[in-house]
Design a protein around this motif. Structure first.
Motif, PDB file in Angstrom:
ATOM      1  N   GLU A 209      21.956  -8.216   7.811  1.00  0.00           N
ATOM      2  CA  GLU A 209      20.771  -8.966   8.209  1.00  0.00           C
ATOM      3  C   GLU A 209      21.034 -10.444   7.998  1.00  0.00           C
ATOM      4  O   GLU A 209      21.745 -10.821   7.073  1.00  0.00           O
ATOM      5  N   ALA A 210      20.450 -11.282   8.873  1.00  0.00           N
ATOM      6  CA  ALA A 210      20.619 -12.728   8.748  1.00  0.00           C
ATOM      7  C   ALA A 210      19.525 -13.425   9.551  1.00  0.00           C
ATOM      8  O   ALA A 210      18.799 -12.782  10.317  1.00  0.00           O
ATOM      9  N   THR A 211      19.438 -14.737   9.378  1.00  0.00           N
ATOM     10  CA  THR A 211      18.478 -15.557  10.112  1.00  0.00           C
ATOM     11  C   THR A 211      19.225 -16.391  11.140  1.00  0.00           C
ATOM     12  O   THR A 211      20.266 -16.972  10.837  1.00  0.00           O
ATOM     13  N   VAL A 212      18.708 -16.444  12.367  1.00  0.00           N
ATOM     14  CA  VAL A 212      19.309 -17.245  13.438  1.00  0.00           C
ATOM     15  C   VAL A 212      19.025 -18.719  13.141  1.00  0.00           C
ATOM     16  O   VAL A 212      17.871 -19.106  12.965  1.00  0.00           O
TER      17      VAL A 212
ATOM     18  N   ASN B  24      11.666 -10.076  11.944  1.00  0.00           N
ATOM     19  CA  ASN B  24      10.529 -10.990  11.941  1.00  0.00           C
ATOM     20  C   ASN B  24      11.058 -12.407  12.067  1.00  0.00           C
ATOM     21  O   ASN B  24      12.246 -12.614  12.228  1.00  0.00           O
ATOM     22  N   ALA B  25      10.157 -13.366  11.971  1.00  0.00           N
ATOM     23  CA  ALA B  25      10.575 -14.767  12.025  1.00  0.00           C
ATOM     24  C   ALA B  25      10.530 -15.340  10.619  1.00  0.00           C
ATOM     25  O   ALA B  25       9.586 -15.111   9.879  1.00  0.00           O
ATOM     26  N   ASP B  26      11.573 -16.054  10.248  1.00  0.00           N
ATOM     27  CA  ASP B  26      11.678 -16.717   8.947  1.00  0.00           C
ATOM     28  C   ASP B  26      11.658 -18.224   9.163  1.00  0.00           C
ATOM     29  O   ASP B  26      11.941 -18.705  10.256  1.00  0.00           O
TER      30      ASP B  26
ATOM     31  N   ARG C 259      14.690 -13.432  12.220  1.00  0.00           N
ATOM     32  CA  ARG C 259      15.411 -12.621  11.230  1.00  0.00           C
ATOM     33  C   ARG C 259      15.847 -11.375  11.973  1.00  0.00           C
ATOM     34  O   ARG C 259      15.031 -10.703  12.613  1.00  0.00           O
ATOM     35  N   VAL C 260      17.153 -11.061  11.939  1.00  0.00           N
ATOM     36  CA  VAL C 260      17.686  -9.954  12.733  1.00  0.00           C
ATOM     37  C   VAL C 260      18.538  -9.018  11.883  1.00  0.00           C
ATOM     38  O   VAL C 260      19.117  -9.418  10.878  1.00  0.00           O
ATOM     39  N   ARG C 261      18.574  -7.776  12.303  1.00  0.00           N
ATOM     40  CA  ARG C 261      19.492  -6.774  11.740  1.00  0.00           C
ATOM     41  C   ARG C 261      20.529  -6.528  12.826  1.00  0.00           C
ATOM     42  O   ARG C 261      20.193  -6.246  13.977  1.00  0.00           O
ATOM     43  N   ILE C 262      21.809  -6.622  12.458  1.00  0.00           N
ATOM     44  CA  ILE C 262      22.902  -6.556  13.432  1.00  0.00           C
ATOM     45  C   ILE C 262      23.850  -5.421  13.102  1.00  0.00           C
ATOM     46  O   ILE C 262      24.229  -5.221  11.956  1.00  0.00           O
TER      47      ILE C 262
END
Length: 142
Positions: free
Chosen positions: A41-44, A106-108, A81-84
């Protein structure tokens, strides 16, 4: 029941999947060359103009990611926020995360960046870290 030898060798070669950007940044060139699986998981933090690649951040680590050939992902925005699910592979002198499946969580808020002067930024200790530098652009390559 017997298990084919090629299956055992392939599983042993790739090892444990990459589960964070920190783990991705700690991989040796040899391990990157094995193209290990990645589930994280990480934030774009950045989306290219054509959406062909993004920068992802989790904690103090950042990495470039791009969609796998043939995978059409939904458009991403800064702060998503995405799971890849995907794999890691060499990308010139750097490492790329190849995305085979992206799930928006979601959005962070976009993470704050570290401040670094140009000398510290050019140091390998900052590789893969999101930093802000101040300087003068002297050349732009297209």
């Amino acid at each position: 029941m017997s298990v084919p030898l090629w299956f055992c060798l392939a599983a042993a070669a790739t090892g444990e999947p990459v589960d964070s950007l920190r783990t991705l940044r700690m991989l040796t060139r040899e391990k990157v060359g094995m193209k290990p699986a990645a589930h994280l998981e990480a934030t774009v933090t950045m989306v290219s103009a054509g959406g062909s690649f993004v920068s992802l951040r989790n904690g103090e680590y950042e990495a470039r990611a791009q969609a796998a050939p043939g995978y059409e992902m939904d458009p991403l925005s800064v702060g998503d926020r995405v799971r890849i699910d995907g794999h890691v592979e060499p990308c010139g002198a750097d490492v790329c995360l190849i995305m085979k499946r992206v799930l928006g969580i979601n959005a962070d808020a976009v993470p704050e960046v570290a401040i670094a002067d140009l000398i510290r930024y050019s140091n390998a200790a900052n590789a893969g870290r999101h930093v802000r530098v101040r300087g003068i652009v002297t050349l732009v390559l297209n």
